[in-house]
Design an enzyme around this catalytic site. Sequence first.
Site, PDB file in Angstrom:
ATOM      1  N   ASP A 172     -13.699 -14.828  -2.214  1.00  0.00           N
ATOM      2  CA  ASP A 172     -13.200 -14.795  -0.829  1.00  0.00           C
ATOM      3  C   ASP A 172     -13.470 -16.174  -0.226  1.00  0.00           C
ATOM      4  O   ASP A 172     -14.444 -16.836  -0.615  1.00  0.00           O
ATOM      5  CB  ASP A 172     -13.940 -13.712  -0.024  1.00  0.00           C
ATOM      6  CG  ASP A 172     -13.222 -13.372   1.276  1.00  0.00           C
ATOM      7  OD1 ASP A 172     -12.633 -12.280   1.372  1.00  0.00           O
ATOM      8  OD2 ASP A 172     -13.267 -14.206   2.223  1.00  0.00           O
ATOM      9  N   ARG A 209      -2.968   4.481  -1.209  1.00  0.00           N
ATOM     10  CA  ARG A 209      -1.605   4.359  -1.752  1.00  0.00           C
ATOM     11  C   ARG A 209      -1.276   2.929  -2.155  1.00  0.00           C
ATOM     12  O   ARG A 209      -0.480   2.677  -3.057  1.00  0.00           O
ATOM     13  CB  ARG A 209      -0.567   4.995  -0.818  1.00  0.00           C
ATOM     14  CG  ARG A 209      -0.428   4.449   0.608  1.00  0.00           C
ATOM     15  CD  ARG A 209       0.179   3.097   0.620  1.00  0.00           C
ATOM     16  NE  ARG A 209       1.085   2.840   1.708  1.00  0.00           N
ATOM     17  CZ  ARG A 209       1.428   1.640   2.114  1.00  0.00           C
ATOM     18  NH1 ARG A 209       0.856   0.557   1.587  1.00  0.00           N
ATOM     19  NH2 ARG A 209       2.290   1.474   3.063  1.00  0.00           N
ATOM     20  N   GLN A 230      -8.944  -3.637   1.876  1.00  0.00           N
ATOM     21  CA  GLN A 230      -8.042  -3.218   0.788  1.00  0.00           C
ATOM     22  C   GLN A 230      -8.680  -3.455  -0.578  1.00  0.00           C
ATOM     23  O   GLN A 230      -8.501  -2.658  -1.504  1.00  0.00           O
ATOM     24  CB  GLN A 230      -6.703  -3.969   0.855  1.00  0.00           C
ATOM     25  CG  GLN A 230      -5.904  -3.744   2.125  1.00  0.00           C
ATOM     26  CD  GLN A 230      -5.680  -2.274   2.429  1.00  0.00           C
ATOM     27  OE1 GLN A 230      -5.477  -1.452   1.533  1.00  0.00           O
ATOM     28  NE2 GLN A 230      -5.739  -1.920   3.696  1.00  0.00           N
ATOM     29  N   GLY A 271      -1.047  -8.816  -0.354  1.00  0.00           N
ATOM     30  CA  GLY A 271      -1.413  -9.227   1.011  1.00  0.00           C
ATOM     31  C   GLY A 271      -0.275  -9.599   1.948  1.00  0.00           C
ATOM     32  O   GLY A 271      -0.235  -9.173   3.092  1.00  0.00           O
ATOM     33  N   ALA A 272       0.690 -10.409   1.452  1.00  0.00           N
ATOM     34  CA  ALA A 272       1.707 -10.968   2.355  1.00  0.00           C
ATOM     35  C   ALA A 272       2.760  -9.926   2.710  1.00  0.00           C
ATOM     36  O   ALA A 272       3.279  -9.243   1.838  1.00  0.00           O
ATOM     37  CB  ALA A 272       2.362 -12.174   1.693  1.00  0.00           C
ATOM     38  N   LYS A 298       4.096   6.743   9.685  1.00  0.00           N
ATOM     39  CA  LYS A 298       2.805   6.070   9.851  1.00  0.00           C
ATOM     40  C   LYS A 298       2.944   4.968  10.891  1.00  0.00           C
ATOM     41  O   LYS A 298       3.947   4.251  10.901  1.00  0.00           O
ATOM     42  CB  LYS A 298       2.336   5.477   8.519  1.00  0.00           C
ATOM     43  CG  LYS A 298       0.915   4.904   8.581  1.00  0.00           C
ATOM     44  CD  LYS A 298       0.384   4.542   7.208  1.00  0.00           C
ATOM     45  CE  LYS A 298       0.892   3.204   6.752  1.00  0.00           C
ATOM     46  NZ  LYS A 298       0.259   2.755   5.506  1.00  0.00           N
TER      47      LYS A 298
HETATM   48  N1  LIG Z   1       1.003  -4.248   0.349  1.00  0.00           N
HETATM   49  C1  LIG Z   1       0.563  -3.256   1.083  1.00  0.00           C
HETATM   50  O1  LIG Z   1       1.026  -2.128   0.954  1.00  0.00           O
HETATM   51  C2  LIG Z   1      -0.563  -3.476   2.041  1.00  0.00           C
HETATM   52  C3  LIG Z   1      -1.267  -2.394   2.575  1.00  0.00           C
HETATM   53  C4  LIG Z   1      -2.326  -2.646   3.446  1.00  0.00           C
HETATM   54  C5  LIG Z   1      -2.651  -3.939   3.801  1.00  0.00           C
HETATM   55  N2  LIG Z   1      -1.921  -4.963   3.279  1.00  0.00           N
HETATM   56  C6  LIG Z   1      -2.217  -6.357   3.625  1.00  0.00           C
HETATM   57  O2  LIG Z   1      -3.297  -6.775   2.830  1.00  0.00           O
HETATM   58  C7  LIG Z   1      -3.974  -7.856   3.500  1.00  0.00           C
HETATM   59  C8  LIG Z   1      -5.474  -7.583   3.478  1.00  0.00           C
HETATM   60  O3  LIG Z   1      -5.755  -6.444   4.269  1.00  0.00           O
HETATM   61  P1  LIG Z   1      -7.267  -5.989   4.586  1.00  0.00           P
HETATM   62  O4  LIG Z   1      -7.170  -4.794   5.434  1.00  0.00           O
HETATM   63  O5  LIG Z   1      -8.030  -5.909   3.317  1.00  0.00           O
HETATM   64  O6  LIG Z   1      -7.744  -7.266   5.410  1.00  0.00           O
HETATM   65  P2  LIG Z   1      -9.241  -7.830   5.564  1.00  0.00           P
HETATM   66  O7  LIG Z   1      -9.174  -8.765   6.706  1.00  0.00           O
HETATM   67  O8  LIG Z   1     -10.208  -6.704   5.586  1.00  0.00           O
HETATM   68  O9  LIG Z   1      -9.476  -8.643   4.211  1.00  0.00           O
HETATM   69  C9  LIG Z   1      -8.826  -9.840   3.911  1.00  0.00           C
HETATM   70  C10 LIG Z   1      -9.825 -10.753   3.205  1.00  0.00           C
HETATM   71  O10 LIG Z   1      -9.112 -11.869   2.701  1.00  0.00           O
HETATM   72  C11 LIG Z   1      -9.923 -13.014   2.882  1.00  0.00           C
HETATM   73  N3  LIG Z   1      -9.072 -14.199   2.852  1.00  0.00           N
HETATM   74  C12 LIG Z   1      -8.179 -14.615   3.787  1.00  0.00           C
HETATM   75  N4  LIG Z   1      -7.569 -15.736   3.357  1.00  0.00           N
HETATM   76  C13 LIG Z   1      -8.069 -16.011   2.126  1.00  0.00           C
HETATM   77  C14 LIG Z   1      -7.831 -17.037   1.161  1.00  0.00           C
HETATM   78  N5  LIG Z   1      -6.970 -18.007   1.397  1.00  0.00           N
HETATM   79  N6  LIG Z   1      -8.520 -17.012  -0.010  1.00  0.00           N
HETATM   80  C15 LIG Z   1      -9.416 -16.016  -0.246  1.00  0.00           C
HETATM   81  N7  LIG Z   1      -9.693 -15.022   0.634  1.00  0.00           N
HETATM   82  C16 LIG Z   1      -9.021 -15.023   1.797  1.00  0.00           C
HETATM   83  C17 LIG Z   1     -10.605 -12.789   4.215  1.00  0.00           C
HETATM   84  O11 LIG Z   1     -11.752 -13.576   4.355  1.00  0.00           O
HETATM   85  C18 LIG Z   1     -10.914 -11.295   4.131  1.00  0.00           C
HETATM   86  O12 LIG Z   1     -12.179 -11.042   3.573  1.00  0.00           O
HETATM   87  C19 LIG Z   1      -3.375  -7.912   4.900  1.00  0.00           C
HETATM   88  O13 LIG Z   1      -2.430  -8.940   4.978  1.00  0.00           O
HETATM   89  C20 LIG Z   1      -2.679  -6.565   5.050  1.00  0.00           C
HETATM   90  O14 LIG Z   1      -1.591  -6.586   5.906  1.00  0.00           O
HETATM   91  C21 LIG Z   1      -0.890  -4.759   2.408  1.00  0.00           C
END
Ligand SMILES: NC(=O)c1ccc[n+]([C@@H]2O[C@H](COP(=O)([O-])OP(=O)(O)OC[C@H]3O[C@@H](n4cnc5c(N)ncnc54)[C@H](O)[C@@H]3O)[C@@H](O)[C@H]2O)c1
Length: 315
Positions: free
Chosen positions: A159, A110, A138, A222-223, A67
């Site tokens: 959010d 996933r 996500q 997220g992190a 990927k």
């Molecule tokens: N663990 C995994 O396997 C996996 C897979 C995909 C994505 N991710 C990670 O998940 C995170 C989210 O991805 P996404 O595609 O949904 O992003 P996104 O930008 O669509 O959504 C993130 C949301 O978090 C909000 N946000 C940011 N900081 C915040 C805070 N301090 N308090 C509350 N809300 C806050 C933003 O406003 C936004 O709406 C990214 O860091 C991404 O890399 C992890």
Amino acid sequence: MVATLSDGEVETLVSVEELLSAVAEAFKALSLGEVVMPPRSRINVQGVGDILLMPCLAPSLRVFSLKVVSVFPRNLEKGLPTTNAVVVAVDPADGIPKLVAEARALTGLRTAAATALSVKHLARSDASSLGIIGCGYQARWQLSITQRVMRPDKVYAFDIYRDRAERFAEEMREKIGGEVEVCGSAETLVRSCDVVITATTSKTPVVLKEWVRPGTHISAIGAYTPEMAEIDPRLLASSKVVVDFLNAAKEEAGEIIQAVKSGLMRWEDVYAEIGEIIAGRKAGRVDKSEVTIFKTVGTAAQDAAVASILLAKLS
Ligand SMILES: NC(=O)c1ccc[n+]([C@@H]2O[C@H](COP(=O)([O-])OP(=O)(O)OC[C@H]3O[C@@H](n4cnc5c(N)ncnc54)[C@H](O)[C@@H]3O)[C@@H](O)[C@H]2O)c1
């Protein structure tokens, strides 16, 4: 001929039951050393985002997948998605590429399956309230798959941008057929929930230790870099911490890396990989009052799991 699939097609081809079973198998194989999964390469595009390369050979799932996924948080300002991805699936029997698919939906599926499996093994069996912090792409998958496992009576969302939480709540009410209440703060949400999912791009903790009730389960998705963190390091140090893959966590799970660096915990304090619990090698939750935290940075084995479902459908 290499088949191609769009995100919409991926979504319709994968059932929740198949997803949970394939991702569980992938986590088990990962923890038992039965997959070949080199560390993912992260290529930083200065000032804008990361491009990640994620390969995995999973013999028990009869697939090799690669990927390419990008995370560009500022895309949101341009009306573009933060996370974008494509996956290539190769048949390990003959080395022939069989599929190229859009992989935003695959990633959502996933990753949500990882949370759902953590809820199955680590949340209290009577957990009835679910909260999501970070209402982006996500989060939509997280809620729709997790609620199938836990059937919450109440769902809460928060959010930092209230309009995002409100849009999420409106969309998800229709999708899950239940109420989704928007909270005014992360604290209110955490204090009201048995299960909390964090799905933000935050670099500072969004869940603080003093907000968390005994018996809570948290899935932090997220992190994925040492600089990012969603969970208070003091909370990690006092909770039962489970990861997706320890080697990856040591490189990428920002909140644990920071907690270890500041001397609050050691890597040996991480209780298990989720695959060890799924395989029955370690117990999941053992006590109604323990706080459990599942930290996932995301693994290529999970991508391989979904790719294997898709290959099976196409053959
Ligand atoms: N663990 C995994 O396997 C996996 C897979 C995909 C994505 N991710 C990670 O998940 C995170 C989210 O991805 P996404 O595609 O949904 O992003 P996104 O930008 O669509 O959504 C993130 C949301 O978090 C909000 N946000 C940011 N900081 C915040 C805070 N301090 N308090 C509350 N809300 C806050 C933003 O406003 C936004 O709406 C990214 O860091 C991404 O890399 C992890």
